[in-house]
Motif scaffolding. Structure first.
Motif, mmCIF file in Angstrom:
data_model
loop_
_atom_site.group_PDB
_atom_site.id
_atom_site.type_symbol
_atom_site.label_atom_id
_atom_site.label_comp_id
_atom_site.label_asym_id
_atom_site.label_seq_id
_atom_site.Cartn_x
_atom_site.Cartn_y
_atom_site.Cartn_z
ATOM 1 N N GLN A 1 0.851 -1.194 0.000
ATOM 2 C CA GLN A 1 0.000 0.000 0.000
ATOM 3 C C GLN A 1 0.885 1.240 0.000
ATOM 4 N N VAL A 2 0.705 2.064 -0.998
ATOM 5 C CA VAL A 2 1.454 3.312 -1.092
ATOM 6 C C VAL A 2 0.587 4.446 -0.558
ATOM 7 N N HIS A 3 1.136 5.225 0.323
ATOM 8 C CA HIS A 3 0.417 6.376 0.851
ATOM 9 C C HIS A 3 0.982 7.652 0.242
ATOM 10 N N LEU A 4 0.074 8.511 -0.197
ATOM 11 C CA LEU A 4 0.447 9.798 -0.781
ATOM 12 C C LEU A 4 -0.157 10.900 0.078
ATOM 13 N N VAL A 5 0.646 11.890 0.453
ATOM 14 C CA VAL A 5 0.178 12.974 1.302
ATOM 15 C C VAL A 5 0.472 14.306 0.628
ATOM 16 N N GLU A 6 -0.596 15.019 0.286
ATOM 17 C CA GLU A 6 -0.441 16.333 -0.335
ATOM 18 C C GLU A 6 -0.357 17.421 0.728
ATOM 19 N N SER A 7 0.283 18.519 0.359
ATOM 20 C CA SER A 7 0.349 19.707 1.213
ATOM 21 C C SER A 7 0.597 20.910 0.329
ATOM 22 N N GLY A 8 0.456 22.108 0.919
ATOM 23 C CA GLY A 8 0.768 23.325 0.189
ATOM 24 C C GLY A 8 -0.429 24.106 -0.307
ATOM 25 N N GLY A 9 -1.617 23.557 -0.132
ATOM 26 C CA GLY A 9 -2.799 24.292 -0.548
ATOM 27 C C GLY A 9 -3.050 25.494 0.345
ATOM 28 N N GLY A 10 -4.002 26.333 -0.052
ATOM 29 C CA GLY A 10 -4.327 27.497 0.737
ATOM 30 C C GLY A 10 -5.204 28.450 -0.029
ATOM 31 N N SER A 11 -5.338 29.655 0.515
ATOM 32 C CA SER A 11 -6.154 30.696 -0.101
ATOM 33 C C SER A 11 -5.269 31.799 -0.631
ATOM 34 N N VAL A 12 -5.462 32.159 -1.894
ATOM 35 C CA VAL A 12 -4.686 33.227 -2.510
ATOM 36 C C VAL A 12 -5.616 34.099 -3.344
ATOM 37 N N GLN A 13 -5.135 35.279 -3.681
ATOM 38 C CA GLN A 13 -5.893 36.146 -4.576
ATOM 39 C C GLN A 13 -5.537 35.839 -6.025
ATOM 40 N N ALA A 14 -6.406 36.226 -6.924
ATOM 41 C CA ALA A 14 -6.164 36.013 -8.352
ATOM 42 C C ALA A 14 -4.813 36.602 -8.742
ATOM 43 N N GLY A 15 -4.090 35.844 -9.552
ATOM 44 C CA GLY A 15 -2.756 36.246 -9.957
ATOM 45 C C GLY A 15 -1.653 35.705 -9.067
ATOM 46 N N GLY A 16 -2.038 35.117 -7.945
ATOM 47 C CA GLY A 16 -1.065 34.594 -7.002
ATOM 48 C C GLY A 16 -0.539 33.222 -7.386
ATOM 49 N N SER A 17 0.343 32.700 -6.527
ATOM 50 C CA SER A 17 0.995 31.419 -6.794
ATOM 51 C C SER A 17 0.964 30.531 -5.551
ATOM 52 N N LEU A 18 1.025 29.239 -5.790
ATOM 53 C CA LEU A 18 1.155 28.247 -4.729
ATOM 54 C C LEU A 18 2.046 27.119 -5.238
ATOM 55 N N ARG A 19 2.667 26.405 -4.304
ATOM 56 C CA ARG A 19 3.429 25.214 -4.663
ATOM 57 C C ARG A 19 2.903 24.038 -3.859
ATOM 58 N N LEU A 20 2.346 23.087 -4.558
ATOM 59 C CA LEU A 20 1.819 21.890 -3.923
ATOM 60 C C LEU A 20 2.899 20.812 -3.875
ATOM 61 N N SER A 21 2.868 20.027 -2.819
ATOM 62 C CA SER A 21 3.793 18.903 -2.664
ATOM 63 C C SER A 21 3.012 17.627 -2.403
ATOM 64 N N CYS A 22 3.576 16.515 -2.809
ATOM 65 C CA CYS A 22 2.974 15.212 -2.563
ATOM 66 C C CYS A 22 4.099 14.250 -2.198
ATOM 67 N N GLU A 23 4.104 13.812 -0.954
ATOM 68 C CA GLU A 23 5.153 12.907 -0.494
ATOM 69 C C GLU A 23 4.633 11.474 -0.481
ATOM 70 N N ALA A 24 5.407 10.582 -1.056
ATOM 71 C CA ALA A 24 5.037 9.162 -1.104
ATOM 72 C C ALA A 24 5.673 8.422 0.069
ATOM 73 N N SER A 25 5.007 7.373 0.508
ATOM 74 C CA SER A 25 5.471 6.626 1.676
ATOM 75 C C SER A 25 6.625 5.695 1.353
ATOM 76 N N GLU A 26 6.865 5.458 0.074
ATOM 77 C CA GLU A 26 7.966 4.599 -0.312
ATOM 78 C C GLU A 26 8.501 5.051 -1.661
ATOM 79 N N ASP A 27 9.612 4.495 -2.058
ATOM 80 C CA ASP A 27 10.237 4.866 -3.315
ATOM 81 C C ASP A 27 9.452 4.255 -4.456
ATOM 82 N N ILE A 28 8.721 5.095 -5.166
ATOM 83 C CA ILE A 28 7.939 4.623 -6.299
ATOM 84 C C ILE A 28 8.429 5.255 -7.591
ATOM 85 N N SER A 29 9.601 5.846 -7.511
ATOM 86 C CA SER A 29 10.076 6.631 -8.643
ATOM 87 C C SER A 29 10.249 5.819 -9.906
#
Length: 112
Positions: free
Chosen positions: A1-29
């Motif tokens: 079972q591979v677990h994926l955990v996202e982070s980095g979301g939030g609230s921004v105004q139009a024109g803004g930027s965000l960087r989302l991340s997703c960490e895997a529980s094991e090496d699936i590269s």
């Protein structure tokens, strides 16, 4: 079972930027193409971008090409999505995917 955990979301105004991340529980590269999807209220889940390993194949949906950038750091078991020039239509829950595995999602809200 591979677990994926996202982070980095939030609230921004139009024109803004965000960087989302997703960490895997094991090496699936070396085993999986990884991708990002999103789902807005009342809409179906929408493909955004995917990235391979062997040849670093990258593909974007037309709606985000030129604004979003997908990348991965296999040493950190982490997938990224850089979101630039956001607009209210980008408001959704953003999900990380690898084969049949999905993360729990991270909320992105863009205000005008």
């Amino acid at each position: 079972q591979v677990h994926l955990v996202e982070s980095g979301g939030g609230s921004v105004q139009a024109g803004g930027s965000l960087r989302l991340s997703c960490e895997a529980s094991e090496d699936i590269s070396r085993n999986y193409i990884m991708g990002w999807y999103r789902q807005a209220p009342g809409k179906e889940r929408e493909f955004l971008a995917r990235i391979g390993w062997i040849d670093q194949m990258i593909e974007y949906a037309a709606s985000v090409k030129g604004r979003f950038t997908i990348s991965r750091d296999n040493a950190k078991r982490t997938l990224y999505l850089q979101l630039n020039n956001l607009n209210p239509q980008d408001t959704a829950v953003y999900y990380c995917n690898a084969d049949t595995y999905w993360g729990q999602g991270t909320q992105v809200t863009v205000s005008s």
